[in-house]
Design an enzyme around this catalytic site. Structure first.
Site, PDB file in Angstrom:
ATOM      1  N   ASP A 299       0.814  -1.218   0.000  1.00 49.52           N
ATOM      2  CA  ASP A 299       0.000   0.000   0.000  1.00 49.52           C
ATOM      3  C   ASP A 299       0.852   1.276   0.000  1.00 49.52           C
ATOM      4  OD1 ASP A 299      -2.465   1.195  -0.137  1.00 49.52           O
ATOM      5  OD2 ASP A 299      -2.997   0.945   1.969  1.00 49.52           O
ATOM      6  N   LYS A 348      -8.125  -1.785   3.636  1.00 49.96           N
ATOM      7  CA  LYS A 348      -7.515  -0.458   3.806  1.00 49.96           C
ATOM      8  C   LYS A 348      -7.418  -0.111   5.291  1.00 49.96           C
ATOM      9  CE  LYS A 348      -6.437   2.483   0.700  1.00 49.96           C
ATOM     10  NZ  LYS A 348      -5.213   2.425  -0.056  1.00 49.96           N
ATOM     11  N   LYS A 390      -8.838  13.796  -2.726  1.00 52.60           N
ATOM     12  CA  LYS A 390      -9.243  13.206  -1.446  1.00 52.60           C
ATOM     13  C   LYS A 390      -9.063  14.203  -0.293  1.00 52.60           C
ATOM     14  CE  LYS A 390      -6.814  10.025   0.948  1.00 52.60           C
ATOM     15  NZ  LYS A 390      -6.159   8.727   0.975  1.00 52.60           N
ATOM     16  N   LYS A 462       2.656   1.994   3.219  1.00 54.40           N
ATOM     17  CA  LYS A 462       1.890   2.220   4.445  1.00 54.40           C
ATOM     18  C   LYS A 462       2.064   1.108   5.478  1.00 54.40           C
ATOM     19  CE  LYS A 462      -2.269   3.326   3.077  1.00 54.40           C
ATOM     20  NZ  LYS A 462      -2.631   4.471   2.283  1.00 54.40           N
TER      21      LYS A 462
HETATM   22  P1  NAD Z   1      -8.335   3.195  -9.768  1.00 57.52           P
HETATM   23  O1  NAD Z   1      -9.583   2.542  -9.348  1.00 57.52           O
HETATM   24  O2  NAD Z   1      -8.416   4.490 -10.504  1.00 57.52           O
HETATM   25  O3  NAD Z   1      -7.481   2.211 -10.650  1.00 57.52           O
HETATM   26  C1  NAD Z   1      -7.439   0.840 -10.474  1.00 57.52           C
HETATM   27  C2  NAD Z   1      -7.451   0.182 -11.830  1.00 57.52           C
HETATM   28  O4  NAD Z   1      -7.295  -1.215 -11.622  1.00 57.52           O
HETATM   29  C3  NAD Z   1      -8.749   0.365 -12.597  1.00 57.52           C
HETATM   30  O5  NAD Z   1      -8.482   0.890 -13.874  1.00 57.52           O
HETATM   31  C4  NAD Z   1      -9.331  -1.043 -12.684  1.00 57.52           C
HETATM   32  O6  NAD Z   1     -10.021  -1.250 -13.878  1.00 57.52           O
HETATM   33  C5  NAD Z   1      -8.074  -1.883 -12.577  1.00 57.52           C
HETATM   34  N1  NAD Z   1      -8.214  -3.277 -12.100  1.00 57.52           N
HETATM   35  C6  NAD Z   1      -8.969  -3.783 -11.098  1.00 57.52           C
HETATM   36  N2  NAD Z   1      -8.750  -5.105 -10.951  1.00 57.52           N
HETATM   37  C7  NAD Z   1      -7.817  -5.433 -11.868  1.00 57.52           C
HETATM   38  C8  NAD Z   1      -7.169  -6.647 -12.223  1.00 57.52           C
HETATM   39  N3  NAD Z   1      -7.445  -7.787 -11.591  1.00 57.52           N
HETATM   40  N4  NAD Z   1      -6.261  -6.619 -13.219  1.00 57.52           N
HETATM   41  C9  NAD Z   1      -5.955  -5.462 -13.872  1.00 57.52           C
HETATM   42  N5  NAD Z   1      -6.558  -4.303 -13.609  1.00 57.52           N
HETATM   43  C10 NAD Z   1      -7.466  -4.271 -12.604  1.00 57.52           C
HETATM   44  O7  NAD Z   1      -7.449   3.363  -8.436  1.00 57.52           O
HETATM   45  P2  NAD Z   1      -6.180   4.273  -8.177  1.00 57.52           P
HETATM   46  O8  NAD Z   1      -6.638   5.558  -7.583  1.00 57.52           O
HETATM   47  O9  NAD Z   1      -5.309   4.287  -9.372  1.00 57.52           O
HETATM   48  O10 NAD Z   1      -5.485   3.461  -6.994  1.00 57.52           O
HETATM   49  C11 NAD Z   1      -4.924   2.196  -7.275  1.00 57.52           C
HETATM   50  C12 NAD Z   1      -4.621   1.438  -6.009  1.00 57.52           C
HETATM   51  O11 NAD Z   1      -3.644   2.143  -5.267  1.00 57.52           O
HETATM   52  C13 NAD Z   1      -5.840   1.249  -5.080  1.00 57.52           C
HETATM   53  O12 NAD Z   1      -5.833  -0.038  -4.538  1.00 57.52           O
HETATM   54  C14 NAD Z   1      -5.572   2.240  -3.993  1.00 57.52           C
HETATM   55  O13 NAD Z   1      -6.159   1.874  -2.758  1.00 57.52           O
HETATM   56  C15 NAD Z   1      -4.056   2.186  -3.922  1.00 57.52           C
HETATM   57  N6  NAD Z   1      -3.514   3.383  -3.279  1.00 57.52           N
HETATM   58  C16 NAD Z   1      -3.661   4.607  -3.851  1.00 57.52           C
HETATM   59  C17 NAD Z   1      -3.148   5.722  -3.206  1.00 57.52           C
HETATM   60  C18 NAD Z   1      -3.256   7.074  -3.833  1.00 57.52           C
HETATM   61  O14 NAD Z   1      -3.720   7.201  -4.941  1.00 57.52           O
HETATM   62  N7  NAD Z   1      -2.819   8.121  -3.185  1.00 57.52           N
HETATM   63  C19 NAD Z   1      -2.520   5.590  -1.973  1.00 57.52           C
HETATM   64  C20 NAD Z   1      -2.391   4.319  -1.418  1.00 57.52           C
HETATM   65  C21 NAD Z   1      -2.887   3.226  -2.095  1.00 57.52           C
END
Ligand code: NAD
Length: 509
Positions: A299, A348, A390, A462
């Site tokens: 994470d 999360k 966010k 994280k």
């Molecule tokens: P998002 O939902 O915009 O993107 C995720 C993508 O993954 C989507 O396009 C979805 O279609 C794709 N997906 C889902 N399952 C899949 C699979 N099995 N194979 C391939 N593609 C798949 O999310 P995001 O904002 O880009 O965040 C991505 C991840 O990062 C999340 O899990 C989020 O919790 C984690 N994260 C983000 C942040 C941040 O943006 N600041 C911080 C910590 C963790």
């Protein structure tokens, strides 16, 4: 770019390597509780570090390429490579890597001379990274970037031609692991494959990318949706052999992210988990060790948690006692939509919960027993209107001198993907560097790699995974110095100790 050359008989630069003989100072501590005595023995261990100087052509494959992070990262690499500028109401903007510890932070060499962190040893240039990946959504990368609503429109227009050419590969989808509300975008998936065939398909994709792009090595990073936690079961995922056998039996309780990670380990490709779920089940950790492949997670540590791991470090080390930490988030991007489902929120919540543990445990004056530990509560709500911006609101209540209370209330607009994108770059650049570093002590004949659980990346994560029996460090400053001091060790210079004796106790002839 500045070139650093170390002037020491302990350091050799040759055509292929930097060799550094390094005295690592540590302490052995024994506690005699009966006599209330602690004995401390300083220990010096001579390490030799060997860093390959030639930087490879690096390929990065993102799982979840078409998401907010995946599309913003890809746009960021292209915009920097093409040195793009764009007009906004605030004036002309230019591409940068602000927020990246490797590209935009500096380290102190000595005598008030600071240099970019990425000049200590040779590292991949972000402009040269070739990107590919998978997504369950068939949108091309331009459409994904547009859908994400993260980057300024006039920048998106300039990237349209290049980004439209990028098409995510079909992916593994199992509706049981991410939220049900994601199913509507799953139009780019493998159907009717067994678990074993899925692993084979990912392995073929990695080889195909390598061959077509001509990259020297590949790293895979999960930035797809948060999955629910999987059950850890004896006979299923508790050992490497049981996990491999379970795949052959096509067992359901093996998540898509674990299948990706297994495929990577079997291909000898490092795998990084940017989401909270427990991809790295015990059998997978054992498999990575067996194949000597790096794994790292879990994470990204981008906004609220990053601040928390600074603030609590400051409070506790100042002798102030945080008694309650309450964190609210609301976000409106697709990540927020996915996290609005209880099982995915749970993943999360778990990864956000332990982030102050090491700091609290370090101070028995403030926290003599577990009952004294602070209340810690995390809430996340999905509010579409705020999109990727966010909001994180935290209240820290601390006990101060003579029954006083100090309350800190922090409102943080996180701009989620703009915080996460530089972390993706750092994770990949540091992971690649670690693949070129080996070490030995006087007890070893052969050079070794760092442990397969790559805990040097903790600063960016994280809920950092660490090798067995290793203390977890959550404190951000300590995590940052770990990176800096290991890089310094690679070129034989001592860690910064801040004593500045040369100014306080000046030696006289
Ligand atoms: P998002 O939902 O915009 O993107 C995720 C993508 O993954 C989507 O396009 C979805 O279609 C794709 N997906 C889902 N399952 C899949 C699979 N099995 N194979 C391939 N593609 C798949 O999310 P995001 O904002 O880009 O965040 C991505 C991840 O990062 C999340 O899990 C989020 O919790 C984690 N994260 C983000 C942040 C941040 O943006 N600041 C911080 C910590 C963790």
């Amino acid at each position: 770019m500045v070139k650093i050359q170390v002037n020491s008989s302990n350091v050799q630069y040759n055509e292929d390597h930097i060799l550094s003989n390094y005295d690592y100072q540590s302490t052995k501590v024994t506690q005699d509780t009966k006599n209330d005595t602690i004995t401390v023995t300083p220990v010096t261990t001579r390490y030799t570090f060997k860093t390959e100087s030639k930087v490879p052509k690096l390929g990065l494959m993102l799982v979840g390429w078409g998401g907010n992070n995946g599309s913003t990262f890809t746009a960021g690499v292209l915009a920097n490579k093409l040195k793009l500028t764009w007009q906004t109401k605030e004036g002309l903007q230019k591409a940068d890597w602000i927020g990246s510890v490797t590209q935009a932070s500096t380290v102190l060499l000595g005598e008030n001379v600071w240099v970019p962190l990425n000049t200590l040893v040779p590292m991949v240039n972000p402009d040269d990274v070739v990107i590919d990946g998978w997504d369950i959504s068939s949108a091309n990368l331009y459409e994904s970037m547009e859908r994400a609503q993260v980057l300024d429109y006039s920048l998106q227009v300039q990237l349209k031609e290049e980004m439209s050419k990028l098409q995510p590969r079909k992916s593994i989808f199992d509706a049981d692991f991410i939220a049900a509300n994601q199913s509507s975008r799953a139009d780019n998936i493998y159907e009717n494959l067994t678990r074993s065939q899925m692993v084979e398909q990912v392995r073929r994709d990695i080889r195909d990318f390598k061959e077509k792009s001509g990259v020297d090595k590949v790293i895979v990073l999960w930035t797809a949706n948060t999955e629910r936690f999987v059950d850890i079961q004896v006979g299923l995922n508790d050992t490497a052999d049981n996990l491999l056998a379970a795949i052959e039996r096509n067992e359901h309780e093996i998540s898509p992210s674990s299948l990706f990670a297994i495929a990577c380990v079997l291909e000898g490709v490092s795998y990084i988990n940017g989401s909270p779920q427990n991809t790295f089940v015990p059998g997978l950790v054992e498999l990575a060790k067996r194949h000597n492949v790096f794994i790292a997670g879990d994470d990204f540590k981008s906004g609220q948690t990053k601040l928390k791991s600074v603030l609590v470090d400051f409070l506790v080390s100042a002798g102030i006692k945080p008694e309650s930490i309450v964190s609210y988030n609301h976000l409106g991007n697709n990540d927020g939509k996915n996290l609005s489902a209880p099982a995915q929120f749970k993943s999360k919540e778990i990864s956000k919960s332990n982030v102050v543990d090491d700091m609290v445990e370090s101070n028995k004056i403030l926290y003599p027993t577990i009952e004294d530990y602070p209340d810690h509560c995390v809430v996340i709500k999905y509010v579409p209107r705020v999109a990727d911006s966010k909001r994180a609101m935290d209240e820290y209540m601390s006990r101060i001198f003579m029954n006083g209370t100090n309350t800190l209330v922090i409102h943080n607009t996180c701009e989620d993907s703009l915080l996460a994108t530089p972390l993706i770059l750092d994770l990949v650049i540091l992971c690649e560097l670690m693949e070129r570093v080996t070490w030995k002590t006087e007890q070893h004949v052969d050079y070794q790699r760092f442990d397969t659980v790559l805990s040097i990346l903790s600063y960016l994560l994280k809920a950092p995974m660490v090798p067995e029996k290793t203390p977890v460090v959550n404190s951000l400053p300590r995590q940052r110095y770990c990176i800096e001091n290991i890089l310094k060790a690679l070129i034989g210079i001592p860690p910064d100790n801040f004593m500045m004796l040369e100014h306080k106790a000046i030696p006289r002839k």
